[in-house]
Design an enzyme around this catalytic site. Sequence first.
Site: not given
Length: 392
Positions: A19, A22, A205, A286-289
């Site tokens: 969602n 990425d 998650y 994730g990565e962005d957050s």
Amino acid sequence: MINMPRANHWDIFCTVVDNYGDIGVTWRLAKQIANEYSIPVNLWVDDLASFSHILPALNPFKKVQSFSGVNIIHWAEPLLIGFIAGDVIVEAFACELPEQVKNQLLHLHQTDPKSVPIWLNLEYLSAEDWVEGCHGLPSLQANGLKKYFYFPGFTAKTGGLICEQNLFAQRDAWQADTANKLQLFNELNLKGIKAEDTVISIFSYETQALATLCELWQQGAKKVHALIPKGRSLHSLTHLLPCEIEALVPGQKIVHGNLTLHILPMTNQQSFDRLLWSCDINIVRGEDSFMRAQWAAKPFIWHIYPQEDDYHLVKLEAFLKIYCDNLAPEIAENWSKLNLAFNQAQQSAVDLHWQNLNPVSLPLLQHAKQWPINAINDADLATRLVQFVKNS
């Protein structure tokens, strides 16, 4: 078909996974390249509906639209508009270029090799040691084309970390005045939060570790406000909800003892940054957050994306090692064990290490404040990326 000839532009391709992760990183990168380096950018995205959750003004049904100096193009197969190669093509996170694009690159390679754009594969962020040795390496394709592997990372020998040039100054100005966070909470319809209350944002998650923390908070001596958007985190807290997740509405609050759960509306990226700046602790995924939590200069828990054979735990431990380098040993041990236990849903260990840690203690807060300055390592990802292209 519509053609979009633009001299010296970059094309960035992104498939939306999970969602927001990425596309979150890719959208930030596209904006930064366009705004800070005046480079025209075409951002090709396959799932505009998911993208619109972090860019509410985006029309999911429109083929081409522009925001923040970036052309956003719906990526469908076959392409809905004609493709004209510019200076650079970026595959974000190992997505596969469309056949039409690869065919055009091959044609340019065979007819005018000097006009072939630089082709980059932007990889996922990792703190592992091997990244330094692989960053920037060329890969000769079977058809004669060359692709470079670009690895973001935490050291000077990697591709750097995504961070806008004025971000820290904006954050410091925001955090200098308590009224800013209280006004934000009011704008998000989050009622009953006082300046002295502990506020925790949750964007994780599914994990039973959340249920453990919520039980601790509701029985604790101090009021805790947990801010949670409708989504995956709530699937682990259904026993605390008064209705089905689908029936929850933004602004709704659910009280259990000293814990109040607040249902967050989805926000754009600027508002999400401000939310992280305004909370005492951030639980992110994730990565962005994950990166935005670090730039918020607040303590955080990283719920890393699960991978086969628990390889994600290897990546997590590599990050914990560098993050804890300047922390006092006892704090570093508890913080690392808390993150590992949270990612393995070890409920009793999460309970123990949270209570031992005191996440809002002064040493951890001071470390969280200094870490972004150390981590940015003189140059952010966009700056290093532009320089890499110039040198290639």
